[in-house]
Design a protein around this motif. Structure first.
Motif, PDB file in Angstrom:
ATOM      1  N   PRO A  69      -7.783  -1.542  50.307  1.00 19.10           N
ATOM      2  CA  PRO A  69      -8.846  -0.642  49.610  1.00 19.10           C
ATOM      3  C   PRO A  69      -9.830  -1.116  48.853  1.00 19.10           C
ATOM      4  CG  PRO A  69      -6.406  -0.291  49.068  1.00 19.10           C
ATOM      5  CD  PRO A  69      -6.690  -1.565  49.932  1.00 19.10           C
ATOM      6  N   GLN A  70      -9.855  -2.303  48.692  1.00 19.04           N
ATOM      7  CA  GLN A  70     -11.044  -2.783  47.942  1.00 19.04           C
ATOM      8  C   GLN A  70     -12.322  -2.874  49.013  1.00 19.04           C
ATOM      9  OE1 GLN A  70     -10.380  -6.661  45.957  1.00 19.04           O
ATOM     10  NE2 GLN A  70      -9.913  -5.756  44.310  1.00 19.04           N
ATOM     11  N   LEU A  71     -12.114  -3.370  50.178  1.00 17.81           N
ATOM     12  CA  LEU A  71     -12.933  -3.643  51.475  1.00 17.81           C
ATOM     13  C   LEU A  71     -13.621  -2.143  51.512  1.00 17.81           C
ATOM     14  CD1 LEU A  71     -14.583  -5.186  53.280  1.00 17.81           C
ATOM     15  CD2 LEU A  71     -12.607  -4.814  54.712  1.00 17.81           C
ATOM     16  N   ASP A  72     -12.733  -1.166  51.760  1.00 18.89           N
ATOM     17  CA  ASP A  72     -13.100   0.117  52.189  1.00 18.89           C
ATOM     18  C   ASP A  72     -14.097   0.792  51.270  1.00 18.89           C
ATOM     19  OD1 ASP A  72     -12.776   2.654  53.960  1.00 18.89           O
ATOM     20  OD2 ASP A  72     -12.125   3.272  51.913  1.00 18.89           O
ATOM     21  N   THR A  73     -13.619   0.663  49.772  1.00 17.09           N
ATOM     22  CA  THR A  73     -14.326   1.174  48.863  1.00 17.09           C
ATOM     23  C   THR A  73     -15.676   0.567  48.586  1.00 17.09           C
ATOM     24  OG1 THR A  73     -12.467   1.935  47.731  1.00 17.09           O
ATOM     25  CG2 THR A  73     -14.385   1.812  46.557  1.00 17.09           C
ATOM     26  N   ALA A  74     -15.572  -0.867  48.970  1.00 18.73           N
ATOM     27  CA  ALA A  74     -16.800  -1.559  48.656  1.00 18.73           C
ATOM     28  C   ALA A  74     -17.869  -1.244  49.938  1.00 18.73           C
ATOM     29  CB  ALA A  74     -16.611  -2.974  48.774  1.00 18.73           C
ATOM     30  N   VAL A  75     -17.474  -0.845  50.836  1.00 23.08           N
ATOM     31  CA  VAL A  75     -18.616  -0.566  52.083  1.00 23.08           C
ATOM     32  C   VAL A  75     -19.125   0.690  51.731  1.00 23.08           C
ATOM     33  CG1 VAL A  75     -18.839  -0.307  54.452  1.00 23.08           C
ATOM     34  CG2 VAL A  75     -17.221  -2.124  53.597  1.00 23.08           C
ATOM     35  N   ARG A  76     -18.192   1.806  51.444  1.00 23.98           N
ATOM     36  CA  ARG A  76     -18.524   3.168  50.997  1.00 23.98           C
ATOM     37  C   ARG A  76     -19.675   2.998  49.850  1.00 23.98           C
ATOM     38  NH1 ARG A  76     -15.569   6.839  53.327  1.00 23.98           N
ATOM     39  NH2 ARG A  76     -13.430   6.150  54.193  1.00 23.98           N
ATOM     40  N   LEU A  77     -19.339   2.057  48.810  1.00 23.10           N
ATOM     41  CA  LEU A  77     -20.295   1.987  47.798  1.00 23.10           C
ATOM     42  C   LEU A  77     -21.680   1.361  48.384  1.00 23.10           C
ATOM     43  CD1 LEU A  77     -17.988   0.656  45.161  1.00 23.10           C
ATOM     44  CD2 LEU A  77     -19.201   2.881  44.988  1.00 23.10           C
ATOM     45  N   MET A  78     -21.840   0.154  49.158  1.00 24.59           N
ATOM     46  CA  MET A  78     -22.973  -0.420  49.674  1.00 24.59           C
ATOM     47  C   MET A  78     -23.712   0.897  50.616  1.00 24.59           C
ATOM     48  SD  MET A  78     -22.675  -3.078  48.368  1.00 24.59           S
ATOM     49  CE  MET A  78     -21.033  -3.908  47.909  1.00 24.59           C
ATOM     50  N   ALA A  79     -23.252   1.687  51.256  1.00 24.86           N
ATOM     51  CA  ALA A  79     -23.881   2.499  51.891  1.00 24.86           C
ATOM     52  C   ALA A  79     -24.601   3.504  51.279  1.00 24.86           C
ATOM     53  CB  ALA A  79     -22.991   3.164  52.928  1.00 24.86           C
ATOM     54  N   LYS A  80     -24.012   3.772  49.832  1.00 21.52           N
ATOM     55  CA  LYS A  80     -24.953   4.796  49.086  1.00 21.52           C
ATOM     56  C   LYS A  80     -26.175   3.916  48.314  1.00 21.52           C
ATOM     57  CE  LYS A  80     -20.589   7.459  48.109  1.00 21.52           C
ATOM     58  NZ  LYS A  80     -19.631   7.896  47.178  1.00 21.52           N
ATOM     59  N   GLU A  81     -26.062   2.877  48.470  1.00 23.66           N
ATOM     60  CA  GLU A  81     -27.066   2.019  47.578  1.00 23.66           C
ATOM     61  C   GLU A  81     -28.338   1.974  48.498  1.00 23.66           C
ATOM     62  OE1 GLU A  81     -26.902   0.404  44.505  1.00 23.66           O
ATOM     63  OE2 GLU A  81     -25.082   1.545  44.127  1.00 23.66           O
ATOM     64  N   LYS A  82     -29.352   1.769  47.569  1.00 27.83           N
ATOM     65  CA  LYS A  82     -30.893   1.548  48.334  1.00 27.83           C
ATOM     66  C   LYS A  82     -30.634   0.108  48.823  1.00 27.83           C
ATOM     67  CE  LYS A  82     -33.873   4.558  45.642  1.00 27.83           C
ATOM     68  NZ  LYS A  82     -34.888   4.639  44.770  1.00 27.83           N
ATOM     69  N   HIS A  83     -29.907  -0.812  48.248  1.00 28.85           N
ATOM     70  CA  HIS A  83     -29.846  -2.203  48.761  1.00 28.85           C
ATOM     71  C   HIS A  83     -28.411  -2.815  48.280  1.00 28.85           C
ATOM     72  CE1 HIS A  83     -31.124  -6.637  48.637  1.00 28.85           C
ATOM     73  NE2 HIS A  83     -30.639  -6.229  49.808  1.00 28.85           N
ATOM     74  N   GLY A  84     -27.395  -2.706  49.100  1.00 32.04           N
ATOM     75  CA  GLY A  84     -26.119  -3.192  49.040  1.00 32.04           C
ATOM     76  C   GLY A  84     -25.640  -4.252  49.998  1.00 32.04           C
ATOM     77  N   VAL A  85     -24.972  -5.380  49.278  1.00 35.87           N
ATOM     78  CA  VAL A  85     -24.574  -6.455  50.161  1.00 35.87           C
ATOM     79  C   VAL A  85     -23.434  -6.552  50.199  1.00 35.87           C
ATOM     80  CG1 VAL A  85     -24.947  -8.908  50.838  1.00 35.87           C
ATOM     81  CG2 VAL A  85     -26.890  -7.513  49.920  1.00 35.87           C
ATOM     82  N   LEU A  86     -22.431  -6.499  51.318  1.00 36.83           N
ATOM     83  CA  LEU A  86     -21.135  -7.228  51.323  1.00 36.83           C
ATOM     84  C   LEU A  86     -20.955  -8.477  51.834  1.00 36.83           C
ATOM     85  CD1 LEU A  86     -17.925  -6.280  51.096  1.00 36.83           C
ATOM     86  CD2 LEU A  86     -18.284  -5.966  53.512  1.00 36.83           C
ATOM     87  N   LEU A  87     -20.483  -9.450  51.101  1.00 43.22           N
ATOM     88  CA  LEU A  87     -20.297 -10.822  51.762  1.00 43.22           C
ATOM     89  C   LEU A  87     -18.941 -10.952  52.347  1.00 43.22           C
ATOM     90  CD1 LEU A  87     -22.379 -13.081  49.573  1.00 43.22           C
ATOM     91  CD2 LEU A  87     -23.017 -11.875  51.748  1.00 43.22           C
ATOM     92  N   TYR A  88     -18.575 -11.058  53.546  1.00 44.19           N
ATOM     93  CA  TYR A  88     -17.060 -10.964  53.905  1.00 44.19           C
ATOM     94  C   TYR A  88     -16.915 -12.413  54.238  1.00 44.19           C
ATOM     95  CZ  TYR A  88     -12.510  -9.974  56.242  1.00 44.19           C
ATOM     96  OH  TYR A  88     -11.416  -9.919  56.456  1.00 44.19           O
ATOM     97  N   LEU A  89     -15.941 -13.249  53.519  1.00 43.29           N
ATOM     98  CA  LEU A  89     -15.699 -14.577  53.506  1.00 43.29           C
ATOM     99  C   LEU A  89     -14.405 -15.051  54.351  1.00 43.29           C
ATOM    100  CD1 LEU A  89     -16.310 -15.016  49.816  1.00 43.29           C
ATOM    101  CD2 LEU A  89     -18.013 -15.175  51.612  1.00 43.29           C
ATOM    102  N   PRO A  90     -14.643 -15.092  55.571  1.00 40.64           N
ATOM    103  CA  PRO A  90     -13.555 -15.596  56.705  1.00 40.64           C
ATOM    104  C   PRO A  90     -12.615 -16.674  56.224  1.00 40.64           C
ATOM    105  CG  PRO A  90     -15.611 -16.082  57.822  1.00 40.64           C
ATOM    106  CD  PRO A  90     -15.970 -15.463  56.321  1.00 40.64           C
ATOM    107  N   ARG A  91     -13.253 -17.761  55.558  1.00 40.19           N
ATOM    108  CA  ARG A  91     -12.371 -18.810  55.215  1.00 40.19           C
ATOM    109  C   ARG A  91     -11.555 -18.940  53.971  1.00 40.19           C
ATOM    110  NH1 ARG A  91     -13.599 -22.896  58.655  1.00 40.19           N
ATOM    111  NH2 ARG A  91     -15.346 -22.569  59.846  1.00 40.19           N
TER     112      ARG A  91
END
Length: 202
Positions: A69-91
């Motif tokens: 839910p944190q990831l899904d909500t974050a991407v939805r929030l970024m999509a509404k921003e003029k400038h949004g950045v999701l950093l996904y940290l695979p390690r």
């Protein structure tokens, strides 16, 4: 010293909206995956989320944590921003201990241990994550001042120590009967902040 560089980029249309995708790493290692909406504008702080990889939560929709839910909500929030950045940290899987050790810790939790005690029992750190690569990736994306969607003070501290200006935006509140104990431990034993922004939970 870790030196993070841009390894690859592309445009990525998604069901959330249109983004650009950038992969950063060191010597071919994929350390940071950046999903970016919009671009830098004068005097604007982008909304940023540092999201630690969680195969069970992000991919399998596990209810043991709040990562999906944190990831899904974050991407939805970024999509509404003029400038949004999701950093996904695979390690950062399992707070940096990896998937195999995370599953071993899950088994110990089923026997009655909390998340912190399980890691200690396995001889592993409570939290092995490092945010140096994330800070460098933000710099390479032209970000020096940001609004960080998090309840984790360690993320804020790491970015501030790297010279970035950080304003916290509470992010969370995804509580269910399956993850309530997990979230309680994050608040009480790991110092996470209240999702409402009013201090520490619990």
């Amino acid at each position: 010293m870790l030196t993070t560089t841009l390894l690859a980029s592309c445009e990525l249309p998604t069901s959330y909206g249109d983004f650009s995708l950038h992969v950063f790493g060191d010597d071919g290692r994929e350390d940071v995956i950046a999903l970016v909406h919009g671009g830098p504008e004068a005097d604007q702080q982008p909304l940023v989320r540092l999201h630690s990889a969680c195969f069970t939560g992000d991919v399998l929709a596990s209810l043991r944590c709040d990562c999906g839910p944190q990831l899904d909500t974050a991407v939805r929030l970024m999509a509404k921003e003029k400038h949004g950045v999701l950093l996904y940290l695979p390690r950062h899987e399992g707070r940096g201990i990896g998937l195999v050790n995370k599953i071993k810790a899950y088994a110990l939790q089923e026997a009655g241990m909390d998340t912190v005690a399980a890691n200690v029992h396995l001889g592993l750190p409570t939290d092995a994550r490092d945010y140096q690569a994330a800070a460098q990736a933000l710099r390479l994306l032209g970000v020096s001042s940001l609004r960080l969607a998090t309840n984790n003070p360690a993320k804020i501290e790491a970015l501030v120590d790297a010279g970035l200006t950080v304003e916290r935006v509470p992010h969370g509140g995804f509580v269910s009967p399956h993850n309530s104990e997990y979230l309680r431990v994050k608040d009480l034993l790991m110092g996470h902040l209240d999702a409402t922004g009013g201090g520490r939970a619990g």
